[in-house]
Design a protein around this motif. Structure first.
Motif, PDB file in Angstrom:
ATOM      1  N   PHE A 154      57.159  72.207  62.018  1.00 21.40           N
ATOM      2  CA  PHE A 154      56.131  72.560  61.045  1.00 21.40           C
ATOM      3  C   PHE A 154      54.962  73.228  61.760  1.00 21.40           C
ATOM      4  N   HIS A 155      54.476  74.322  61.225  1.00 20.17           N
ATOM      5  CA  HIS A 155      53.283  74.962  61.771  1.00 20.17           C
ATOM      6  C   HIS A 155      52.518  75.625  60.634  1.00 20.17           C
ATOM      7  N   TYR A 190      47.465  65.627  53.547  1.00 23.00           N
ATOM      8  CA  TYR A 190      48.785  66.131  53.134  1.00 23.00           C
ATOM      9  C   TYR A 190      49.451  66.920  54.272  1.00 23.00           C
ATOM     10  N   LEU A 191      48.709  67.816  54.905  1.00 20.57           N
ATOM     11  CA  LEU A 191      49.272  68.625  55.986  1.00 20.57           C
ATOM     12  C   LEU A 191      49.578  67.774  57.210  1.00 20.57           C
ATOM     13  N   TYR A 192      48.790  66.716  57.427  1.00 16.49           N
ATOM     14  CA  TYR A 192      49.075  65.801  58.538  1.00 16.49           C
ATOM     15  C   TYR A 192      50.426  65.119  58.317  1.00 16.49           C
ATOM     16  N   VAL A 193      50.673  64.657  57.106  1.00 14.74           N
ATOM     17  CA  VAL A 193      51.954  64.018  56.786  1.00 14.74           C
ATOM     18  C   VAL A 193      53.096  65.025  56.950  1.00 14.74           C
ATOM     19  N   ALA A 194      52.869  66.249  56.499  1.00 11.60           N
ATOM     20  CA  ALA A 194      53.898  67.290  56.627  1.00 11.60           C
ATOM     21  C   ALA A 194      54.205  67.582  58.095  1.00 11.60           C
ATOM     22  N   SER A 195      53.173  67.634  58.936  1.00 11.27           N
ATOM     23  CA  SER A 195      53.380  67.930  60.360  1.00 11.27           C
ATOM     24  C   SER A 195      54.116  66.813  61.079  1.00 11.27           C
ATOM     25  N   LEU A 196      53.999  65.580  60.574  1.00 16.15           N
ATOM     26  CA  LEU A 196      54.702  64.451  61.181  1.00 16.15           C
ATOM     27  C   LEU A 196      56.171  64.405  60.785  1.00 16.15           C
TER      28      LEU A 196
END
Length: 387
Positions: free
Chosen positions: A101-102, A90-96
């Protein structure tokens, strides 16, 4: 002759473990523009690797690491890996997909289930024999405690899988609100991958449910299918990270709307109209809503409100509707008869042939070539009348 230690399904798990470790290392040393996304992807790969390795040791009696580790410490590694793979994806998708995003202290709440599970395992002294339901001293109460662990590690990834799919869907919607032109390939494949992992974790959950209520053989079939799907998805995800991920456009965080945002002023509507009809900003390639707002000297939230509420559409549709009208003008003008369709789409502000043809066909009813051939602004109506 020695007995066979691994079957083909165990080999797939071994390949998944080895490949995830190698890809995680490769991802860590690879020069990338989005370092946080790279780190999160490596974390996800390591979670899958550790989880698959622990599952192999847990269920294959011929595979061992160390007696103490196998019996007492393996449950902690297994449960941690299975729980964390959901947040990592989920956080990987958000960072992309999100601009700037941090990780922040508030993201630590994703670790809460891990901490709770560790306490659960420690307080009730659940070991590998308990976790694999092979303990000879097991009671109905102890089995219910173990069932709780499995319920959590199966449910949480599924919930995060749904959240990741919804995040990609929201991302695609925000692209239309913030950009006038973008490729659908990269967001589309990202959504396919997140749906793929959701399906994989659904299979794992179904296997767990069936194991509680039906034949173990049926449960094993779903579990094995999950292992194969995971192996395929890991390769697809890594390929995506190399080929497509860096091409993704990021979206800005949408501000929380208040009551004042609902009121549209005539001045704001007029500025948007002038930007389109006088300045003809839709002819600018790769125009986003921020650049548009600067050109007409109007805050982004007001531009968005005018387009959404006054015109009843999004930025993507709004811009491309004007571009189609410009393309119609060029195609029907004899002075531009020597222009190719490619020239027309570029001069109209489009960047993509597929987007141009898709919008033109949808809004006009015929292809650009047919429109030019009919030689009239209302080619679609003329064609319908002839039929």
């Amino acid at each position: 002759m020695k007995a066979q230690i691994f079957n083909i399904h165990d080999v797939v798990l071994l390949m998944t473990v080895a490949e995830c470790f190698l890809l995680a290392i490769f991802q860590a040393v690879l020069p990338v523009t989005n370092r946080l996304a790279s780190i999160l992807l490596s974390c996800f790969l390591l979670c899958v690797a550790v989880g698959s390795a622990c599952i192999l040791v847990l269920w294959n009696g011929d595979v061992h690491i160390h007696p103490v580790f196998d019996r007492h410490f393996l449950p902690y590694f297994l449960v941690t890996a299975l729980i964390l793979k959901g947040p990592a994806l989920y956080l990987y998708v958000a960072s992309l997909t999100r601009e700037s995003f941090h990780l922040q202290p508030r993201h630590l709440w994703h670790l809460t289930p891990v901490a709770a599970a560790m306490l659960w395992l420690a307080i009730f002294r659940i070991d590998s024999l308990d976790l694999s339901f092979r303990s000879i001293d097991a009671t109905d109460f102890s089995r219910s405690l173990v069932d709780c662990v499995w319920h959590v590690v199966k449910a949480l990834p599924f919930i995060y899988g749904i959240a990741a799919v919804l995040l990609t869907k929201k991302y695609q919607s925000q692209l239309k609100d913030q950009y006038s032109d973008f490729s659908t390939t990269e967001p589309g494949w990202l959504k396919v991958l997140t749906i793929g992992f959701l399906v994989s974790w659904s299979l794992s959950g179904i296997a767990h449910i069936i194991a509680q209520t039906a034949s173990p053989d049926v449960s094993d079939s779903f579990g094995i299918a999950d292992n194969y799907v995971t192996f395929i998805l890991i390769n697809a995800l890594f390929t995506y990270s190399l080929v497509y991920a860096h091409k993704l456009l990021t979206t800005k965080h949408e501000p929380i709307k208040d009551k004042h945002d609902e009121k549209l002023t005539d001045s704001a509507i007029e500025k948007v109209q002038q930007g389109m009809e006088i300045q003809k900003l839709y002819l600018k390639h790769n125009l986003n809503i921020e650049e548009f707002s600067k050109r007409i000297d109007l805050p982004v939230k007001e531009v968005s409100a005018v387009i959404n509420k006054h015109y009843g559409t999004n930025f993507f549709e709004f811009m491309n509707t004007y571009r189609v009208e410009e393309a119609k003008r060029l195609l029907s003008d004899e002075k531009h008869a020597d222009m190719t369709v490619l020239d027309v789409l570029l001069q109209s502000g489009f960047n993509s042939k597929s987007a141009f043809h898709r919008f033109f066909n949808r809004l006009v009813g015929v292809s650009p070539t047919e429109f030019r051939k009919n030689g009239a602004p209302d080619a679609a109506l003329k064609k319908a009348a002839n039929e």
